[in-house]
Design an enzyme around this catalytic site. Structure first.
Site, PDB file in Angstrom:
ATOM      1  N   TYR A 111       0.848  -1.204   0.000  1.00 49.23           N
ATOM      2  CA  TYR A 111       0.000   0.000   0.000  1.00 49.23           C
ATOM      3  C   TYR A 111       0.879   1.247   0.000  1.00 49.23           C
ATOM      4  CZ  TYR A 111      -3.659   3.232   1.656  1.00 49.23           C
ATOM      5  OH  TYR A 111      -4.547   4.272   1.797  1.00 49.23           O
ATOM      6  N   ASP A 112       1.807   1.313   0.957  1.00 49.77           N
ATOM      7  CA  ASP A 112       2.616   2.528   1.124  1.00 49.77           C
ATOM      8  C   ASP A 112       3.407   2.839  -0.144  1.00 49.77           C
ATOM      9  OD1 ASP A 112       1.754   1.818   3.631  1.00 49.77           O
ATOM     10  OD2 ASP A 112       3.678   2.028   4.626  1.00 49.77           O
ATOM     11  N   LYS A 146       1.327   3.895  -3.158  1.00 50.82           N
ATOM     12  CA  LYS A 146       0.918   5.305  -3.077  1.00 50.82           C
ATOM     13  C   LYS A 146       2.111   6.223  -3.326  1.00 50.82           C
ATOM     14  CE  LYS A 146      -3.523   4.983  -1.962  1.00 50.82           C
ATOM     15  NZ  LYS A 146      -4.613   5.569  -2.757  1.00 50.82           N
ATOM     16  N   VAL A 205      -9.786   0.725  12.668  1.00 49.13           N
ATOM     17  CA  VAL A 205      -9.940   0.772  14.118  1.00 49.13           C
ATOM     18  C   VAL A 205     -11.297   1.332  14.538  1.00 49.13           C
ATOM     19  CG1 VAL A 205      -8.756   3.014  14.439  1.00 49.13           C
ATOM     20  CG2 VAL A 205      -8.766   1.332  16.274  1.00 49.13           C
ATOM     21  N   ASN A 250     -14.021  -1.311  13.819  1.00 45.47           N
ATOM     22  CA  ASN A 250     -13.867  -2.452  14.737  1.00 45.47           C
ATOM     23  C   ASN A 250     -14.372  -2.104  16.131  1.00 45.47           C
ATOM     24  OD1 ASN A 250     -12.695  -4.019  12.797  1.00 45.47           O
ATOM     25  ND2 ASN A 250     -10.733  -4.281  13.833  1.00 45.47           N
ATOM     26  N   ASP A 293       0.124  -1.958  22.961  1.00 43.12           N
ATOM     27  CA  ASP A 293      -0.322  -1.433  24.265  1.00 43.12           C
ATOM     28  C   ASP A 293      -1.257  -0.238  24.107  1.00 43.12           C
ATOM     29  OD1 ASP A 293       1.335   0.640  23.517  1.00 43.12           O
ATOM     30  OD2 ASP A 293       2.812   0.347  25.105  1.00 43.12           O
ATOM     31  N   ASP A 331       3.437  -1.286  12.209  1.00 40.40           N
ATOM     32  CA  ASP A 331       2.345  -0.365  12.567  1.00 40.40           C
ATOM     33  C   ASP A 331       2.966   0.971  13.011  1.00 40.40           C
ATOM     34  OD1 ASP A 331      -0.814  -0.990  13.504  1.00 40.40           O
ATOM     35  OD2 ASP A 331       0.105   0.750  14.468  1.00 40.40           O
ATOM     36  N   PRO A 332       2.640   2.086  12.351  1.00 41.75           N
ATOM     37  CA  PRO A 332       3.252   3.366  12.729  1.00 41.75           C
ATOM     38  C   PRO A 332       2.973   3.724  14.190  1.00 41.75           C
ATOM     39  CG  PRO A 332       2.184   3.557  10.590  1.00 41.75           C
ATOM     40  CD  PRO A 332       1.784   2.222  11.155  1.00 41.75           C
TER      41      PRO A 332
HETATM   42  P1  NAD Z   1     -12.683   2.029   0.367  1.00 43.47           P
HETATM   43  O1  NAD Z   1     -12.064   0.681   0.362  1.00 43.47           O
HETATM   44  O2  NAD Z   1     -13.981   2.221   1.073  1.00 43.47           O
HETATM   45  O3  NAD Z   1     -12.882   2.599  -1.104  1.00 43.47           O
HETATM   46  C1  NAD Z   1     -12.019   2.277  -2.163  1.00 43.47           C
HETATM   47  C2  NAD Z   1     -12.878   2.146  -3.409  1.00 43.47           C
HETATM   48  O4  NAD Z   1     -12.016   1.838  -4.524  1.00 43.47           O
HETATM   49  C3  NAD Z   1     -13.877   0.991  -3.321  1.00 43.47           C
HETATM   50  O5  NAD Z   1     -15.129   1.402  -3.797  1.00 43.47           O
HETATM   51  C4  NAD Z   1     -13.274  -0.088  -4.205  1.00 43.47           C
HETATM   52  O6  NAD Z   1     -14.245  -0.973  -4.722  1.00 43.47           O
HETATM   53  C5  NAD Z   1     -12.588   0.771  -5.255  1.00 43.47           C
HETATM   54  N1  NAD Z   1     -11.505   0.089  -5.956  1.00 43.47           N
HETATM   55  C6  NAD Z   1     -10.426  -0.512  -5.405  1.00 43.47           C
HETATM   56  N2  NAD Z   1      -9.641  -1.019  -6.383  1.00 43.47           N
HETATM   57  C7  NAD Z   1     -10.238  -0.703  -7.557  1.00 43.47           C
HETATM   58  C8  NAD Z   1      -9.913  -0.943  -8.917  1.00 43.47           C
HETATM   59  N3  NAD Z   1      -8.801  -1.601  -9.272  1.00 43.47           N
HETATM   60  N4  NAD Z   1     -10.747  -0.501  -9.870  1.00 43.47           N
HETATM   61  C9  NAD Z   1     -11.882   0.188  -9.540  1.00 43.47           C
HETATM   62  N5  NAD Z   1     -12.238   0.454  -8.270  1.00 43.47           N
HETATM   63  C10 NAD Z   1     -11.414   0.002  -7.288  1.00 43.47           C
HETATM   64  O7  NAD Z   1     -11.572   3.003   0.962  1.00 43.47           O
HETATM   65  P2  NAD Z   1     -11.655   4.540   1.366  1.00 43.47           P
HETATM   66  O8  NAD Z   1     -11.371   4.639   2.795  1.00 43.47           O
HETATM   67  O9  NAD Z   1     -12.882   5.135   0.812  1.00 43.47           O
HETATM   68  O10 NAD Z   1     -10.389   5.122   0.590  1.00 43.47           O
HETATM   69  C11 NAD Z   1     -10.534   5.880  -0.608  1.00 43.47           C
HETATM   70  C12 NAD Z   1      -9.180   6.409  -1.030  1.00 43.47           C
HETATM   71  O11 NAD Z   1      -8.658   7.253  -0.007  1.00 43.47           O
HETATM   72  C13 NAD Z   1      -8.153   5.311  -1.255  1.00 43.47           C
HETATM   73  O12 NAD Z   1      -7.343   5.673  -2.357  1.00 43.47           O
HETATM   74  C14 NAD Z   1      -7.343   5.332   0.012  1.00 43.47           C
HETATM   75  O13 NAD Z   1      -6.022   4.872  -0.202  1.00 43.47           O
HETATM   76  C15 NAD Z   1      -7.377   6.796   0.381  1.00 43.47           C
HETATM   77  N6  NAD Z   1      -7.184   6.989   1.830  1.00 43.47           N
HETATM   78  C16 NAD Z   1      -8.194   6.724   2.703  1.00 43.47           C
HETATM   79  C17 NAD Z   1      -7.967   6.872   4.064  1.00 43.47           C
HETATM   80  C18 NAD Z   1      -9.040   6.632   5.084  1.00 43.47           C
HETATM   81  O14 NAD Z   1      -8.778   6.755   6.281  1.00 43.47           O
HETATM   82  N7  NAD Z   1     -10.273   6.338   4.699  1.00 43.47           N
HETATM   83  C19 NAD Z   1      -6.709   7.273   4.522  1.00 43.47           C
HETATM   84  C20 NAD Z   1      -5.706   7.492   3.605  1.00 43.47           C
HETATM   85  C21 NAD Z   1      -5.957   7.358   2.258  1.00 43.47           C
HETATM   86  N1  UDP Z   2      -6.036  -1.043  15.703  1.00 40.95           N
HETATM   87  C1  UDP Z   2      -6.388  -1.581  16.929  1.00 40.95           C
HETATM   88  N2  UDP Z   2      -7.438  -2.434  16.975  1.00 40.95           N
HETATM   89  C2  UDP Z   2      -8.184  -2.768  15.889  1.00 40.95           C
HETATM   90  C3  UDP Z   2      -7.826  -2.201  14.632  1.00 40.95           C
HETATM   91  C4  UDP Z   2      -6.737  -1.355  14.585  1.00 40.95           C
HETATM   92  O1  UDP Z   2      -5.748  -1.299  17.949  1.00 40.95           O
HETATM   93  O2  UDP Z   2      -9.136  -3.542  16.024  1.00 40.95           O
HETATM   94  C5  UDP Z   2      -4.915  -0.090  15.655  1.00 40.95           C
HETATM   95  C6  UDP Z   2      -3.880  -0.362  14.575  1.00 40.95           C
HETATM   96  O3  UDP Z   2      -2.908  -1.282  15.023  1.00 40.95           O
HETATM   97  C7  UDP Z   2      -3.318   1.032  14.361  1.00 40.95           C
HETATM   98  C8  UDP Z   2      -4.517   1.954  14.599  1.00 40.95           C
HETATM   99  O4  UDP Z   2      -5.439   1.191  15.372  1.00 40.95           O
HETATM  100  O5  UDP Z   2      -2.337   1.314  15.310  1.00 40.95           O
HETATM  101  C9  UDP Z   2      -5.189   2.423  13.319  1.00 40.95           C
HETATM  102  O6  UDP Z   2      -5.448   1.279  12.537  1.00 40.95           O
HETATM  103  P1  UDP Z   2      -6.283   1.317  11.183  1.00 40.95           P
HETATM  104  O7  UDP Z   2      -6.272  -0.076  10.635  1.00 40.95           O
HETATM  105  O8  UDP Z   2      -7.585   1.957  11.394  1.00 40.95           O
HETATM  106  O9  UDP Z   2      -5.464   2.306  10.238  1.00 40.95           O
HETATM  107  P2  UDP Z   2      -3.903   2.562   9.977  1.00 40.95           P
HETATM  108  O10 UDP Z   2      -3.656   3.890  10.557  1.00 40.95           O
HETATM  109  O11 UDP Z   2      -3.087   1.500  10.618  1.00 40.95           O
HETATM  110  O12 UDP Z   2      -3.805   2.526   8.484  1.00 40.95           O
END
Ligand code: NAD
Ligand code: UDP
Length: 315
Positions: free
Chosen positions: A146-147, A150, A188, A191, A207, A272-273
């Site tokens: 993922y990282d 992006k 998180v 959940n 923790d 995990d950050p």
């Molecule tokens: P999400 O999983 O709810 O939405 C992602 C959407 O992309 C879904 O509808 C999925 O079906 C679609 N998708 C995935 N792969 C695809 C592909 N190959 N072709 C077409 N559609 C595809 O996630 P989200 O939380 O809504 O995240 C949306 C965007 O924001 C992502 O790019 C994610 O990396 C970024 N983002 C979200 C968060 C967050 O906390 N929600 C944080 C950082 C970045």
């Molecule tokens: N986390 C947790 N319990 C859960 C799910 C996540 O303690 O049931 C923690 C996870 O290890 C991280 C933070 O919550 O430290 C945020 O996790 P999330 O998966 O929401 O997003 P991330 O910031 O890791 O992408």
């Protein structure tokens, strides 16, 4: 009025972006493969003539016809359990998918916005994180699918800008939560809310001293549209700078829901950050954007949605 292509528009954040664009009179073309998104997220727009839904894997094909004024590339798994379950798909959509989205924007002389992530900072050694920080990512760890996807997407985006003059903004999105965050998504907030609503133990990984800064989805979508409307090129943090430990979050959710849940501690995922908080000076200054909803307000709104969703049989 503009015609905006939103990849990943049926997802959690994407569907709120579609709502916002449609409500101000834009036309929206949502392209999604429903790998983590849900049809019901945008079902309210199905009969809206300004809305078009195209089912496609954007890593392979982005079959949009007609005019395009802007492309917002949000398609990508985002929850750690999702991208760890779909590692190659995550790498593909960050690389091949971003390339196709950039080509579409370029072909139409359209504005481009990439949904990037705070994960580009990895386990940050600088705190809070500002856009000038290059990050601390393990390129061979499991989260790298993922990282690094992006980070590559950001590089590709800036290369299109430098080579072709494409107008391209990069939103570094920090942990976002709110209505339509899938109850089983694995992040998180979902959940903890589901566990608390069922009076089950809340699973804190490690923790619970690691921190995150949680942004309500309305604020996030408004920030993304502000970036779209601007001519800002390059990265900008879009997140809420109020920082909480994960243990604090668990306690707030127990209190908010009135749950009788205990808190249990489980293994911390690899890489995990340890802390994460955006410096949003750039968004404030260049977009005039800042979040408006604090964590307790946002969690209450999210809890209400989860209760309603449960009553509808959806959670
Ligand atoms: P999400 O999983 O709810 O939405 C992602 C959407 O992309 C879904 O509808 C999925 O079906 C679609 N998708 C995935 N792969 C695809 C592909 N190959 N072709 C077409 N559609 C595809 O996630 P989200 O939380 O809504 O995240 C949306 C965007 O924001 C992502 O790019 C994610 O990396 C970024 N983002 C979200 C968060 C967050 O906390 N929600 C944080 C950082 C970045
Ligand atoms: N986390 C947790 N319990 C859960 C799910 C996540 O303690 O049931 C923690 C996870 O290890 C991280 C933070 O919550 O430290 C945020 O996790 P999330 O998966 O929401 O997003 P991330 O910031 O890791 O992408």
């Amino acid at each position: 009025m503009a015609r905006v292509v939103v990849t990943g528009g049926a997802g959690f954040v994407g569907s709120h972006v579609c709502d916002r664009l449609l409500s101000r009179g834009d036309e929206v073309v949502c392209v999604d493969n429903f790998s983590t998104g849900m049809r019901k997220n945008t079902a309210a727009h199905d009969t809206n003539p300004s809305y078009e839904l195209i089912e496609s894997d954007v890593s392979r094909e982005l079959p949009v016809s007609g005019s395009v004024d802007a492309v917002m590339h949000l398609a990508s798994p985002a929850s750690p359990p999702d991208y760890l379950r779909m590692p190659l798909e995550s790498l593909d959509v960050g690389s091949l998918g971003t390339r196709l989205a950039l080509d579409l924007a370029l072909a139409h002389g359209a504005r481009f916005v990439l949904a990037s992530t705070s994960e580009v900072y990895g386990d940050p050694l600088v705190h809070p994180q500002r856009e000038s920080y290059w990050g601390n990512v393990n390129p061979v760890g499991p989260r790298a699918v993922y990282d690094e996807a992006k980070r590559f997407a950001e590089t590709l985006t800036m290369t299109y800008h430098r080579l072709h003059g494409l107008s391209a903004g990069i939103a570094r999105i920090f942990n976002t939560y709110g209505p339509r965050l899938r109850p089983g998504d694995g992040r998180v907030v979902s959940n903890f809310l589901v566990q608390a609503m069922e009076n089950r133990p809340l699973t804190v990984y490690g923790d619970g001293s690691q921190t995150r800064s949680f942004c309500f989805v309305d604020d996030e979508a408004r920030g993304l549209v502000s970036l779209l409307d601007s001519d800002l090129v390059g990265p900008v943090n879009i997140g809420n700078p109020d920082e909480f430990t994960v243990l604090e979050l668990a306690k707030i959710i127990v209190e908010l829901t009135g749950a009788e849940s205990e808190i249990v501690f489980e293994d911390l995922p690899v890489d995990d950050p340890t802390r994460r908080c955006p410096d949003i000076a750039r968004a404030r200054e260049l977009l005039g954007w800042e979040p408006r909803v604090n964590l307790r307000e946002g969690l209450a709104l999210t809890h209400t949605w989860y209760l309603e969703e449960r009553a509808r049989g959806g959670a």
